[in-house]
Design a protein around this motif. Sequence first.
Motif, PDB file in Angstrom:
ATOM      1  N   GLY A  21      -9.335 -64.773  43.968  1.00 11.46           N
ATOM      2  CA  GLY A  21      -8.592 -64.228  45.115  1.00 11.46           C
ATOM      3  C   GLY A  21      -8.264 -65.286  46.144  1.00 11.46           C
ATOM      4  N   MET A  22      -7.424 -64.858  47.125  1.00  9.56           N
ATOM      5  CA  MET A  22      -6.987 -65.816  48.153  1.00  9.56           C
ATOM      6  C   MET A  22      -8.025 -65.911  49.259  1.00  9.56           C
ATOM      7  SD  MET A  22      -2.895 -65.422  48.412  1.00  9.56           S
ATOM      8  CE  MET A  22      -2.824 -63.708  48.815  1.00  9.56           C
ATOM      9  N   PHE A  23      -8.226 -67.137  49.723  1.00  7.78           N
ATOM     10  CA  PHE A  23      -9.292 -67.404  50.684  1.00  7.78           C
ATOM     11  C   PHE A  23      -9.121 -66.625  51.993  1.00  7.78           C
ATOM     12  CE2 PHE A  23     -12.093 -70.349  53.165  1.00  7.78           C
ATOM     13  CZ  PHE A  23     -13.219 -70.164  52.378  1.00  7.78           C
ATOM     14  N   GLY A  24      -7.841 -66.398  52.376  1.00  9.12           N
ATOM     15  CA  GLY A  24      -7.558 -65.659  53.620  1.00  9.12           C
ATOM     16  C   GLY A  24      -8.101 -64.234  53.587  1.00  9.12           C
ATOM     17  N   ASP A  25      -8.302 -63.701  52.368  1.00 12.43           N
ATOM     18  CA  ASP A  25      -8.800 -62.312  52.254  1.00 12.43           C
ATOM     19  C   ASP A  25     -10.322 -62.231  52.206  1.00 12.43           C
ATOM     20  OD1 ASP A  25      -6.163 -61.592  52.081  1.00 12.43           O
ATOM     21  OD2 ASP A  25      -6.128 -61.642  49.874  1.00 12.43           O
ATOM     22  N   PHE A  26     -10.996 -63.379  52.213  1.00 11.77           N
ATOM     23  CA  PHE A  26     -12.462 -63.367  52.043  1.00 11.77           C
ATOM     24  C   PHE A  26     -13.146 -62.789  53.284  1.00 11.77           C
ATOM     25  CE2 PHE A  26     -13.531 -66.681  48.535  1.00 11.77           C
ATOM     26  CZ  PHE A  26     -12.580 -66.105  47.699  1.00 11.77           C
ATOM     27  N   SER A  27     -14.125 -61.915  53.045  1.00 11.32           N
ATOM     28  CA  SER A  27     -14.897 -61.320  54.150  1.00 11.32           C
ATOM     29  C   SER A  27     -15.915 -62.335  54.691  1.00 11.32           C
ATOM     30  CB  SER A  27     -15.660 -60.104  53.622  1.00 11.32           C
ATOM     31  OG  SER A  27     -16.580 -60.546  52.633  1.00 11.32           O
ATOM     32  N   ASP A  28     -16.476 -62.039  55.846  1.00  9.78           N
ATOM     33  CA  ASP A  28     -17.537 -62.888  56.410  1.00  9.78           C
ATOM     34  C   ASP A  28     -18.725 -62.969  55.448  1.00  9.78           C
ATOM     35  OD1 ASP A  28     -16.087 -63.434  58.606  1.00  9.78           O
ATOM     36  OD2 ASP A  28     -17.141 -62.037  59.946  1.00  9.78           O
ATOM     37  N   LYS A  29     -18.975 -61.858  54.747  1.00  6.54           N
ATOM     38  CA  LYS A  29     -20.092 -61.809  53.809  1.00  6.54           C
ATOM     39  C   LYS A  29     -19.891 -62.823  52.674  1.00  6.54           C
ATOM     40  CE  LYS A  29     -22.672 -58.045  51.815  1.00  6.54           C
ATOM     41  NZ  LYS A  29     -22.558 -56.673  51.362  1.00  6.54           N
ATOM     42  N   LYS A  30     -18.633 -62.874  52.188  1.00  5.00           N
ATOM     43  CA  LYS A  30     -18.329 -63.832  51.114  1.00  5.00           C
ATOM     44  C   LYS A  30     -18.482 -65.262  51.628  1.00  5.00           C
ATOM     45  CE  LYS A  30     -15.317 -61.844  47.631  1.00  5.00           C
ATOM     46  NZ  LYS A  30     -13.954 -61.796  47.097  1.00  5.00           N
ATOM     47  N   LEU A  31     -18.003 -65.469  52.861  1.00  2.00           N
ATOM     48  CA  LEU A  31     -18.121 -66.834  53.422  1.00  2.00           C
ATOM     49  C   LEU A  31     -19.585 -67.241  53.528  1.00  2.00           C
ATOM     50  CD1 LEU A  31     -15.428 -67.449  56.188  1.00  2.00           C
ATOM     51  CD2 LEU A  31     -15.221 -67.454  53.721  1.00  2.00           C
ATOM     52  N   ALA A  32     -20.444 -66.269  53.852  1.00  2.00           N
ATOM     53  CA  ALA A  32     -21.881 -66.576  53.970  1.00  2.00           C
ATOM     54  C   ALA A  32     -22.453 -67.005  52.615  1.00  2.00           C
ATOM     55  CB  ALA A  32     -22.629 -65.365  54.516  1.00  2.00           C
ATOM     56  N   VAL A  33     -21.957 -66.386  51.520  1.00  2.00           N
ATOM     57  CA  VAL A  33     -22.430 -66.761  50.174  1.00  2.00           C
ATOM     58  C   VAL A  33     -21.984 -68.191  49.857  1.00  2.00           C
ATOM     59  CG1 VAL A  33     -22.249 -66.232  47.705  1.00  2.00           C
ATOM     60  CG2 VAL A  33     -22.416 -64.362  49.373  1.00  2.00           C
ATOM     61  N   ILE A  34     -20.735 -68.512  50.239  1.00  2.00           N
ATOM     62  CA  ILE A  34     -20.222 -69.868  49.984  1.00  2.00           C
ATOM     63  C   ILE A  34     -21.009 -70.893  50.830  1.00  2.00           C
ATOM     64  CG2 ILE A  34     -18.174 -71.362  50.017  1.00  2.00           C
ATOM     65  CD1 ILE A  34     -16.503 -68.707  49.936  1.00  2.00           C
ATOM     66  N   GLU A  35     -21.252 -70.490  52.073  1.00  2.00           N
ATOM     67  CA  GLU A  35     -22.020 -71.379  52.967  1.00  2.00           C
ATOM     68  C   GLU A  35     -23.400 -71.679  52.373  1.00  2.00           C
ATOM     69  OE1 GLU A  35     -22.520 -69.857  56.921  1.00  2.00           O
ATOM     70  OE2 GLU A  35     -23.854 -71.502  57.504  1.00  2.00           O
ATOM     71  N   ALA A  36     -24.042 -70.643  51.844  1.00  2.00           N
ATOM     72  CA  ALA A  36     -25.382 -70.836  51.246  1.00  2.00           C
ATOM     73  C   ALA A  36     -25.289 -71.800  50.066  1.00  2.00           C
ATOM     74  CB  ALA A  36     -25.948 -69.494  50.807  1.00  2.00           C
ATOM     75  N   LYS A  37     -24.215 -71.667  49.291  1.00  2.00           N
ATOM     76  CA  LYS A  37     -24.039 -72.550  48.128  1.00  2.00           C
ATOM     77  C   LYS A  37     -23.902 -74.009  48.591  1.00  2.00           C
ATOM     78  CE  LYS A  37     -23.183 -71.755  43.843  1.00  2.00           C
ATOM     79  NZ  LYS A  37     -24.334 -71.457  42.996  1.00  2.00           N
ATOM     80  N   LEU A  38     -23.121 -74.217  49.639  1.00  2.00           N
ATOM     81  CA  LEU A  38     -22.871 -75.587  50.106  1.00  2.00           C
ATOM     82  C   LEU A  38     -24.080 -76.191  50.816  1.00  2.00           C
ATOM     83  CD1 LEU A  38     -19.236 -75.150  51.512  1.00  2.00           C
ATOM     84  CD2 LEU A  38     -19.916 -76.280  49.390  1.00  2.00           C
ATOM     85  N   LYS A  39     -24.817 -75.350  51.531  1.00  2.00           N
ATOM     86  CA  LYS A  39     -25.932 -75.871  52.341  1.00  2.00           C
ATOM     87  C   LYS A  39     -27.278 -75.796  51.619  1.00  2.00           C
ATOM     88  CE  LYS A  39     -25.507 -77.027  56.234  1.00  2.00           C
ATOM     89  NZ  LYS A  39     -25.164 -78.411  56.717  1.00  2.00           N
ATOM     90  N   ASN A  40     -27.377 -74.879  50.672  1.00  2.00           N
ATOM     91  CA  ASN A  40     -28.662 -74.700  49.960  1.00  2.00           C
ATOM     92  C   ASN A  40     -28.432 -74.534  48.471  1.00  2.00           C
ATOM     93  OD1 ASN A  40     -30.831 -74.706  51.884  1.00  2.00           O
ATOM     94  ND2 ASN A  40     -29.865 -72.890  52.742  1.00  2.00           N
ATOM     95  N   TRP A  41     -27.732 -75.472  47.871  1.00  2.00           N
ATOM     96  CA  TRP A  41     -27.470 -75.415  46.430  1.00  2.00           C
ATOM     97  C   TRP A  41     -28.810 -75.637  45.734  1.00  2.00           C
ATOM     98  CZ3 TRP A  41     -25.016 -79.764  43.080  1.00  2.00           C
ATOM     99  CH2 TRP A  41     -24.625 -79.236  41.840  1.00  2.00           C
TER     100      TRP A  41
END
Length: 395
Positions: A305-325
């Motif tokens: 999907g397109m990044f503009g449609d991502f919810s805050d919840k999805k962003l939090a999952v991505i953030e966790a991946k980048l900061k706590n892989w």
Amino acid sequence: MHYDVIVLGAGAAGMMAAIEAGKRGRKVLLVDHAAHAGDKIRISGGGRCNFTNINATIERGRDRFLSDNPRFALSALSRYTPDMFIALVQRYGIAFHEKTLGQLFCDGPATQINTMLLGEMRLAGVTLWLKTAIERVSKTETGFEVLFTNTSATAESLIVATGGKSIPKMGATGFGYQLATQFGLRLTETRPGLVPLTFETGALEKLTPLAGIATDAMVKHGKTAFEEALLFTHRGLSGPAILQISSYWREGDAIEVDLLPGRDAGEVLRAARKEMPKVQVQTVIGNLLPKKLAQLLGDELDMPGMFGDFSDKKLAVIEAKLKNWTLKPVGSEGYRTAEVTLGGVDTRDLDAKTMAARSVPGLYFVGEVVDVTGWLGGYNFQWAWASGWAAGQAA
Ligand code: FDA
């Protein structure tokens, strides 16, 4: 032949001990089974020898040495400081520079350090026997007898500086541990340290396409964290951040990798959602990290999907991946490539000021054979110089 002091192992610690004992007027024999003295110095620091670290001091080095008793190293480190070794290097006109994090490297080849130590040994009157195999060591009434293949020697003092088990191809033997046991000293568990970490086949298949890629990262294990380069290899992970954490990692443990150290990933992702609403998550991560790594993380996230449609919840999952892989190594490359051996002669059985065995008068253990292991970056050579120096004052 009789000597005052016999030193076994002509590595960094043994040469320093021999020099210092010789300077005190002691008749010193230094023995090694290798063809040259200081082979590890020659290849150290990528051939430039990271000969000390300006932070390997009692004040700043407190948490930078691993041991069952981390305080043990402080006495020797406070008596023979990085400044003292730097002064020696300067006296020999060896040019050097600070690379990063207090790490001092030669500008030219590491062999300059060997030449310097051999020069000091000559001045101190040290006798050096190379290509000499040690058959047996025994206690005499007044000291020790060492039996070699074709001859033997006796001495009042014996300094064991035969190093650890790392890189057997370079002559590492574990002989020092045998001697410690022979004389009734205890050993702590030995393990490879400062070593690349390996992964099981499934995880490795995902990582190998990234071989050769390096990125800055904060690698964490429990409360310990190192922010340095992380390198993907054909066998798993390496680079300074991984080598450092490997000394703390244990089988079965996971490590966590912050791929955006010092950056607020949540803020970065929210800004990207506004600025790049029509792209895929891989593209957003690809703007922050090497493309192939972004692809791998994107695959793991599996968020179409397109990044503009991502919810805050999805962003939090991505953030966790980048900061706590989170990654789970299965093992390490072992002594074959480990820079050091963790563990060794139990410091409870040694005197911190002189490195003397408490229960055997005249017997000393110095350098890597002792249960003291430094961080990457010149700390291990400083320990070798300092512990060798300490024994050299006493033997
Ligand atoms: P070391 O291993 O140097 O010497 C032991 C000696 O004993 C050897 O000469 C060996 O031949 C001899 N010996 C062993 N068994 C024997 C036997 N049975 N009979 C006779 N002789 C025997 N550290 C750092 O601070 N900065 C750096 O840049 C690097 N770089 C680096 C690169 C690589 C590839 C490795 C493997 C390691 C490093 N290190 C390092 C670590 C550093 O090399 C190490 O901590 C010191 O060499 C330890 O010094 P020792 O004198 O205790 O042992």
